[in-house]
Design a protein around this motif. Structure first.
Motif, PDB file in Angstrom:
ATOM      1  N   ASP A  80       0.819  -1.219   0.000  1.00  0.00           N
ATOM      2  CA  ASP A  80       0.000   0.000   0.000  1.00  0.00           C
ATOM      3  C   ASP A  80       0.850   1.265   0.000  1.00  0.00           C
ATOM      4  OD1 ASP A  80      -2.261  -1.602   0.375  1.00  0.00           O
ATOM      5  OD2 ASP A  80      -2.055  -1.517   2.566  1.00  0.00           O
ATOM      6  N   VAL A  81       2.112   1.122   0.397  1.00  0.00           N
ATOM      7  CA  VAL A  81       2.948   2.316   0.564  1.00  0.00           C
ATOM      8  C   VAL A  81       4.065   2.280  -0.486  1.00  0.00           C
ATOM      9  CG1 VAL A  81       2.441   2.316   3.042  1.00  0.00           C
ATOM     10  CG2 VAL A  81       4.576   1.271   2.244  1.00  0.00           C
ATOM     11  N   TYR A  82       4.815   3.369  -0.560  1.00  0.00           N
ATOM     12  CA  TYR A  82       5.985   3.357  -1.444  1.00  0.00           C
ATOM     13  C   TYR A  82       7.208   3.644  -0.581  1.00  0.00           C
ATOM     14  CZ  TYR A  82       8.819   4.040  -5.618  1.00  0.00           C
ATOM     15  OH  TYR A  82       9.773   3.905  -6.609  1.00  0.00           O
ATOM     16  N   ILE A  83       8.295   2.946  -0.860  1.00  0.00           N
ATOM     17  CA  ILE A  83       9.505   3.089  -0.050  1.00  0.00           C
ATOM     18  C   ILE A  83      10.693   3.395  -0.958  1.00  0.00           C
ATOM     19  CG2 ILE A  83      11.029   1.973   1.629  1.00  0.00           C
ATOM     20  CD1 ILE A  83       8.711   0.135   2.384  1.00  0.00           C
ATOM     21  N   ALA A  84      11.420   4.452  -0.593  1.00  0.00           N
ATOM     22  CA  ALA A  84      12.614   4.807  -1.359  1.00  0.00           C
ATOM     23  C   ALA A  84      13.695   5.264  -0.381  1.00  0.00           C
ATOM     24  CB  ALA A  84      12.285   5.906  -2.361  1.00  0.00           C
ATOM     25  N   ASN A  85      14.828   5.627  -0.904  1.00  0.00           N
ATOM     26  CA  ASN A  85      15.937   6.086  -0.081  1.00  0.00           C
ATOM     27  C   ASN A  85      16.485   7.407  -0.596  1.00  0.00           C
ATOM     28  OD1 ASN A  85      16.515   3.997   1.976  1.00  0.00           O
ATOM     29  ND2 ASN A  85      16.829   2.653   0.207  1.00  0.00           N
ATOM     30  N   VAL A  86      17.246   8.088   0.278  1.00  0.00           N
ATOM     31  CA  VAL A  86      17.913   9.336  -0.133  1.00  0.00           C
ATOM     32  C   VAL A  86      18.924   9.045  -1.235  1.00  0.00           C
ATOM     33  CG1 VAL A  86      19.540  11.114   0.644  1.00  0.00           C
ATOM     34  CG2 VAL A  86      17.574  10.517   2.075  1.00  0.00           C
ATOM     35  N   VAL A  87      19.776   8.026  -1.027  1.00  0.00           N
ATOM     36  CA  VAL A  87      20.678   7.618  -2.118  1.00  0.00           C
ATOM     37  C   VAL A  87      20.274   6.228  -2.600  1.00  0.00           C
ATOM     38  CG1 VAL A  87      22.652   9.085  -1.519  1.00  0.00           C
ATOM     39  CG2 VAL A  87      22.511   6.773  -0.537  1.00  0.00           C
ATOM     40  N   LYS A  88      20.348   6.041  -3.893  1.00  0.00           N
ATOM     41  CA  LYS A  88      19.826   4.810  -4.511  1.00  0.00           C
ATOM     42  C   LYS A  88      20.864   3.695  -4.603  1.00  0.00           C
ATOM     43  CE  LYS A  88      16.067   7.195  -5.491  1.00  0.00           C
ATOM     44  NZ  LYS A  88      15.374   7.634  -4.261  1.00  0.00           N
ATOM     45  N   CYS A  89      22.119   4.024  -4.283  1.00  0.00           N
ATOM     46  CA  CYS A  89      23.181   3.010  -4.359  1.00  0.00           C
ATOM     47  C   CYS A  89      23.835   2.863  -2.994  1.00  0.00           C
ATOM     48  CB  CYS A  89      24.232   3.424  -5.399  1.00  0.00           C
ATOM     49  SG  CYS A  89      23.531   3.572  -7.059  1.00  0.00           S
ATOM     50  N   ARG A  90      24.252   1.645  -2.687  1.00  0.00           N
ATOM     51  CA  ARG A  90      24.794   1.356  -1.357  1.00  0.00           C
ATOM     52  C   ARG A  90      26.139   2.054  -1.125  1.00  0.00           C
ATOM     53  NH1 ARG A  90      27.884  -3.884   0.922  1.00  0.00           N
ATOM     54  NH2 ARG A  90      27.598  -3.428   3.132  1.00  0.00           N
ATOM     55  N   PRO A  91      26.247   2.830  -0.031  1.00  0.00           N
ATOM     56  CA  PRO A  91      27.567   3.330   0.350  1.00  0.00           C
ATOM     57  C   PRO A  91      28.402   2.154   0.872  1.00  0.00           C
ATOM     58  CG  PRO A  91      25.802   4.687   1.306  1.00  0.00           C
ATOM     59  CD  PRO A  91      25.163   3.418   0.787  1.00  0.00           C
ATOM     60  N   PRO A  92      29.635   2.000   0.388  1.00  0.00           N
ATOM     61  CA  PRO A  92      30.437   0.829   0.753  1.00  0.00           C
ATOM     62  C   PRO A  92      30.548   0.679   2.267  1.00  0.00           C
ATOM     63  CG  PRO A  92      31.648   2.302  -0.734  1.00  0.00           C
ATOM     64  CD  PRO A  92      30.345   2.954  -0.457  1.00  0.00           C
ATOM     65  N   GLY A  93      30.395  -0.562   2.732  1.00  0.00           N
ATOM     66  CA  GLY A  93      30.507  -0.842   4.165  1.00  0.00           C
ATOM     67  C   GLY A  93      29.408  -0.177   4.985  1.00  0.00           C
ATOM     68  N   ASN A  94      28.340   0.256   4.322  1.00  0.00           N
ATOM     69  CA  ASN A  94      27.233   0.945   5.005  1.00  0.00           C
ATOM     70  C   ASN A  94      27.655   2.244   5.682  1.00  0.00           C
ATOM     71  OD1 ASN A  94      25.678  -1.151   4.162  1.00  0.00           O
ATOM     72  ND2 ASN A  94      25.334  -2.017   6.202  1.00  0.00           N
ATOM     73  N   ARG A  95      28.688   2.904   5.148  1.00  0.00           N
ATOM     74  CA  ARG A  95      29.031   4.222   5.697  1.00  0.00           C
ATOM     75  C   ARG A  95      27.907   5.206   5.385  1.00  0.00           C
ATOM     76  NH1 ARG A  95      29.776   7.343   1.428  1.00  0.00           N
ATOM     77  NH2 ARG A  95      31.132   6.787  -0.323  1.00  0.00           N
ATOM     78  N   ASP A  96      27.950   6.368   6.053  1.00  0.00           N
ATOM     79  CA  ASP A  96      26.956   7.409   5.770  1.00  0.00           C
ATOM     80  C   ASP A  96      27.118   7.905   4.334  1.00  0.00           C
ATOM     81  OD1 ASP A  96      26.099   7.266   8.379  1.00  0.00           O
ATOM     82  OD2 ASP A  96      27.129   9.092   9.026  1.00  0.00           O
ATOM     83  N   PRO A  97      26.000   8.247   3.702  1.00  0.00           N
ATOM     84  CA  PRO A  97      26.133   8.885   2.383  1.00  0.00           C
ATOM     85  C   PRO A  97      26.791  10.263   2.545  1.00  0.00           C
ATOM     86  CG  PRO A  97      23.807   8.788   3.074  1.00  0.00           C
ATOM     87  CD  PRO A  97      24.603   8.061   4.110  1.00  0.00           C
ATOM     88  N   ARG A  98      27.649  10.618   1.592  1.00  0.00           N
ATOM     89  CA  ARG A  98      28.356  11.905   1.677  1.00  0.00           C
ATOM     90  C   ARG A  98      27.522  13.005   1.022  1.00  0.00           C
ATOM     91  NH1 ARG A  98      34.041   9.127  -0.075  1.00  0.00           N
ATOM     92  NH2 ARG A  98      34.371   8.062   1.907  1.00  0.00           N
ATOM     93  N   PRO A  99      27.781  14.269   1.448  1.00  0.00           N
ATOM     94  CA  PRO A  99      26.973  15.387   0.919  1.00  0.00           C
ATOM     95  C   PRO A  99      26.937  15.434  -0.614  1.00  0.00           C
ATOM     96  CG  PRO A  99      28.292  16.142   2.768  1.00  0.00           C
ATOM     97  CD  PRO A  99      28.712  14.717   2.510  1.00  0.00           C
TER      98      PRO A  99
END
Ligand code: URA
Length: 203
Positions: A80-99
């Motif tokens: 029923d819902v839609y789910i997305a992310n701020v960045v669409k590709c995985r940051p290596p090692g799950n680090r924070d996405p950079r500005p």
């Protein structure tokens, strides 16, 4: 297919070929988004993790299971819902996405929101909340409230991974926020879903 669905499909195709930032070099799959393109509520996470990168679907790991549980508690299903992310590709090692990665990717999210046209956008954690609300305040201070945002409502809440780490206290605050989402949805039943007599046109 409606124009919006077709535009969303084209946007996804563009995202799948995107090389606008360094995350393109290490990703397995572009995780564009998942769910109903007619959703009344859209969730925005941070970025794909390992499982998501492998499967191409957002929130399929442990955090996703928790998100599914919270959805069920307010009678919503993933479909029923839609789910997305701020960045669409995985940051290596799950680090924070950079500005600069967020900057390179944010146009996709803006288009997804415009095309899906949800009434409520629930931002999961600091990255999505700061991007949409342009607030430096952290999620702990911002959550618990609904914010008017470009003719929609933003309901910020913790990232489900924070509930995995933070236990019952975080979980119960997330439950409150999901009830808030439910409340906003029930108070904004779409005009086209109402019968004419409910609109008070006939006496
Ligand atoms: N965490 C996120 O922010 N997004 C996902 O898709 C999975 C985990």
């Amino acid at each position: 297919m409606t124009d919006a669905h077709e535009a969303l499909r084209e946007l996804e195709e563009r995202a799948r070929a995107c090389t606008a930032c360094r995350l393109a070099e290490t990703r397995t799959t572009v995780v564009f988004g998942d769910g109903s393109t007619d959703a009344r509520v859209m969730f925005v996470g941070e970025g794909p993790g390992r499982n998501e990168d492998l499967q191409g679907v957002p929130f399929v790991g442990a955090a996703g299971q928790l998100l599914n549980r919270l959805l069920e508690e307010v009678d919503l299903r993933r479909e029923d819902v839609y789910i997305a992310n701020v960045v669409k590709c995985r940051p290596p090692g799950n680090r924070d996405p950079r500005p600069d990665e967020i900057e390179a990717c944010k146009g996709y999210l803006a288009e997804q929101i415009r095309l899906i046209d949800p009434e409520v956008v629930s931002t999961l954690g600091n990255f999505a909340t700061k991007l949409l609300l342009k607030q430096q305040m952290g999620i702990t201070r911002l959550r618990g409230h609904a914010y008017p945002w470009w003719n929609r409502t933003v309901v910020p809440t913790f990232h489900p991974a924070a509930a995995l780490r933070g236990g019952e206290s975080v979980m119960s605050q997330m439950r409150e926020d999901f009830l808030l989402i439910e409340g906003v949805l029930s108070s904004t039943t779409k005009m086209e879903e109402q019968e004419p007599e409910q609109l008070g046109l006939f006496g």
